[in-house]
Design an enzyme around this catalytic site. Structure first.
Site, mmCIF file in Angstrom:
data_model
loop_
_atom_site.group_PDB
_atom_site.id
_atom_site.type_symbol
_atom_site.label_atom_id
_atom_site.label_comp_id
_atom_site.label_asym_id
_atom_site.label_seq_id
_atom_site.Cartn_x
_atom_site.Cartn_y
_atom_site.Cartn_z
ATOM 1 N N ASP A 1 4.290 -5.327 29.471
ATOM 2 C CA ASP A 1 5.554 -6.037 29.523
ATOM 3 C C ASP A 1 6.685 -5.014 29.410
ATOM 4 O O ASP A 1 6.456 -3.817 29.186
ATOM 5 C CB ASP A 1 5.614 -7.080 28.399
ATOM 6 C CG ASP A 1 6.512 -8.263 28.744
ATOM 7 O OD1 ASP A 1 7.455 -8.081 29.550
ATOM 8 O OD2 ASP A 1 6.295 -9.354 28.207
ATOM 9 N N GLU B 1 13.040 -16.182 25.838
ATOM 10 C CA GLU B 1 12.330 -15.351 24.875
ATOM 11 C C GLU B 1 12.813 -15.581 23.446
ATOM 12 O O GLU B 1 13.063 -16.718 23.039
ATOM 13 C CB GLU B 1 12.376 -13.890 25.317
ATOM 14 C CG GLU B 1 11.751 -13.696 26.700
ATOM 15 C CD GLU B 1 11.506 -12.248 27.072
ATOM 16 O OE1 GLU B 1 10.960 -11.492 26.245
ATOM 17 O OE2 GLU B 1 11.838 -11.880 28.221
#
Length: 658
Positions: free
Chosen positions: A308, A514
């Site tokens: 990521d 997020e």
């Protein structure tokens, strides 16, 4: 004698040309050669520096053709909101991607780079793209075939901008709605998530009959390489805290969080992204057992594993505090491509040093590069490295918007319809005197699209892309004689004094993505609850909730006549009015439990303390009103024979049509 010399010279020249031809024949450039032969040949020609370059993915902000060439960079990405220009056209994107690609093609070996982007609900970074409902809404449709078609449409729009690789789908199993990424999950139930991995078949194409299963597959220039994420257990963190620790035994991990990965691999997914989260205290980016031994060896995943964004930095706390350790731990865990995205020189230097000093074995580098090249060859990048403008008209085209509209109406979940079963409010009549539309989310395209839209955290307002707000959809759907009055936050006196036939209240959450979306309270944004109170006490009302997850609504249920969970529907607001006004019936079912209060969380179907406001799988249905309106933005009228037949049947059964 002269003729003999001429003959000898001719033979020598022939041998010379044959030698040159043989020298120029390069196996990895020959598409007729088997993949394994091409990969082996290319890797035999690569230096260590060229191999490590292939393992690097940088953001377009720092990329240049010279950097692509000098460092043999393997991949470029656009992070959330990272675009070539404000309101960039498809052609602008194509030209940018080709600029970087030409830098890669100018290297000694001419290995093409792969450009990646987050396209998690349509091509969401791009102006004028079709924005589909987020995954939580698609999970409520229970329709894998619909999701497959969405994947195919998304692939076309992404390819329209010259991009061949996307970081989707998210196949997390969200077990706690307090998690800020819960809307990226199809369901709390792994079975629904497994079914929805059919989106991979739309994105990448159907694996041809007779071809090997469970190997990366991309079916041509109209398809993209997909990325299943985030491996593994990201939806099960303690208290739903993003990037936190998932505490669960191996049986729980395998039965809840792992099945969708096995399905994705079987369907030919090209890449898998590692999660920021930890499993029982071990960071996934450093978890050799799960990434190498389980994913690569047990599940036999053949594509490449990607980190990521700055994922290896976050192996340590604070991030980047011991970078050389993070590089070593991440690469040895089994990560093949590292999303740096800015600090590429330090990463390259550290990894090069470790390989040269035998801290990291060369076999690990070869495994990573071989997997990356396998995907690039499979995608056809070596044969077609440069994008063209042939697909630019696919971006945001009407056919895709119609598909998104279909997805919206199938995703809507009707939670309440009338104060009692004998007095339903929905479907609403299109022709009446005057109606009220109210709420923070009624006329805000950014709010209804949610996070990961144009910008990482989404946007506020109607000016950043094209689409239809819910207010706009209502206005175009009702009869021209019906007066539509819009007030974002009306007081009770205004509502009482206007003699409205009914009201539509649209409230919910602000956009988020997020960790910024993590919430312990799960409440609607102000003044949402006041609008519900002011409006629903004075007139019959349907409340539409725009949110990425269930939110607190139980205290207001007695005021509400009808309640609709609309999730984050995207750009096509007319999908909502299609169902509110009866052109189509409600069919969506909750793909996750709707709690009474946050003190119950986490609570999922099957738990011993299960006591929901609305259970998993709940969703009321309504019947379709016979004659569909032909007003702007609504589909055409049914065939006359169909109408007559339905009227006859209704009269026979004693049903009243209104």
């Amino acid at each position: 004698m002269c003729r003999v010399w001429v003959h000898l010279v001719s033979i020598v020249l022939l041998w010379w040309w044959i030698a040159i031809a043989e020298a120029e024949y390069i196996k990895y450039k020959d598409p007729k050669q088997p993949l394994k032969v091409r990969i082996t040949d290319l890797m035999s020609r690569m230096t260590l520096e060229e191999k490590i370059g292939q393992m690097v993915q940088i953001d377009r902000i720092v990329a240049t053709p010279e950097i692509m060439k000098n460092y043999s960079i393997g991949s470029v990405l656009s992070g959330g909101g990272s675009t070539p220009l404000p309101e960039a056209s498809a052609a602008d994107w194509v030209n940018m991607v080709n600029m970087f690609q030409k830098g890669s093609l100018s290297t000694r070996l001419g290995i093409p780079m792969i450009y990646g982007i987050d396209a998690v609900h349509g091509h969401n970074n791009v102006y004028n793209a079709t924005i589909f409902p987020h995954n939580i809404g698609l999970g409520a449709t229970g329709d894998p075939e619909l999701v497959r078609r969405i994947g195919a449409a998304t692939a076309l729009e992404v390819r329209a901008t010259g991009i061949p690789y996307i970081f989707a789908p998210c196949i997390a199993v969200c077990r706690d709605p307090r998690w800020g990424r819960c809307y990226e999950s199809y369901s709390e139930d792994h079975k629904i998530v497994e079914e929805m991995t059919d989106i991979i078949l739309g994105l990448q194409g159907e694996v041809p009959a007779g071809s090997r299963k469970a190997v990366p597959y991309v079916g041509g220039k109209n398809k993209v390489a997909a990325c299943a994420k985030h491996f593994v257990g990201d939806g099960g963190t303690t208290k739903g805290i993003n990037e936190n620790n998932t505490v669960i035994d191996m049986h729980g991990l395998l039965s809840i969080h792992m099945p969708a990965y096995a399905d994705s691999i079987f369907k030919g997914v090209s890449t898998i992204m590692v999660s920021y989260s930890s499993w029982n205290g071990i960071k996934m980016h450093a978890n050799h057992y799960l990434v190498t031994r389980f994913l690569k060896e047990t599940l036999k995943f053949k594509g490449f594993v990607i980190s990521d964004w700055e994922g290896i930095d976050r192996i340590t706390s604070p991030p980047h505090s011991n970078y050389s350790y993070s590089v070593q731990a991440g690469i040895q865990a089994g990560i093949d491509m590292v999303m740096v995205p800015f600090n590429y020189i330090e990463f390259i230097d550290d990894l090069t040093y470790m390989v040269k000093h035998k801290i990291i074995p060369m076999e690990r580098i070869d495994d990573a590069v071989g997997r990356i090249l396998l995907v690039k060859f499979t995608m056809g990048l070596f044969e077609n490295p440069l994008a063209d403008l042939s697909l630019v008209n696919e971006l945001g085209k009407q056919e895709h918007r119609d598909l998104a509209r279909e997805a919206v109406r199938k995703s809507l979940v009707l939670l309440k319809n009338g104060k009692n079963a004998n007095d339903p409010l929905l479907p609403l009549p299109k022709k009446t005197s005057k109606i009220l539309v109210a709420g923070t989310h009624a006329d805000n395209l950014g709010y209804q699209c949610g996070g990961w839209t144009i910008n990482w955290q989404g946007f506020n307002g109607n000016n950043y892309t094209s689409g239809t707000t819910i207010l706009g959809a209502i206005t175009s759907t009702v009869d021209p004689s019906t007066k539509v009055v819009y007030r974002e936050n009306p007081d009770g006196d205004f509502v009482k004094s206007n003699n409205f036939a009914f009201a539509i209240v649209v409230v919910g959450e602000y956009p988020y993505a997020e960790s910024i979306g993590d919430s312990v309270s799960l409440t609607m944004v102000d003044p949402g609850t006041n609008v519900i109170s002011n409006v629903c006490k004075a007139v019959k009302c349907v409340v539409v909730i725009i949110s990425g997850r269930p939110v607190v609504i139980e205290p207001y249920m007695s005021l509400i006549d009808a309640l609709v969970a609309a999730w984050l529907p995207g750009t096509e607001g007319q999908g909502l009015t299609d169902v509110l006004f009866g052109d189509y019936g409600f069919s969506g079912k909750l793909s996750r439990t709707w709690f009474k209060n946050v003190d119950q969380l986490p609570m999922n179907v099957g738990d011993s303390h299960y006591d929901p406001l609305f259970p998993f799988g709940f969703g009321l249905a309504t019947k379709t009103v016979v004659a569909r309106s032909t007003s702007a933005g609504v589909g055409g009228r049914p065939h006359l024979f169909t109408i007559m037949a339905m009227v006859f049947i209704s009269l026979y059964l004693g049903i009243t049509l209104d």
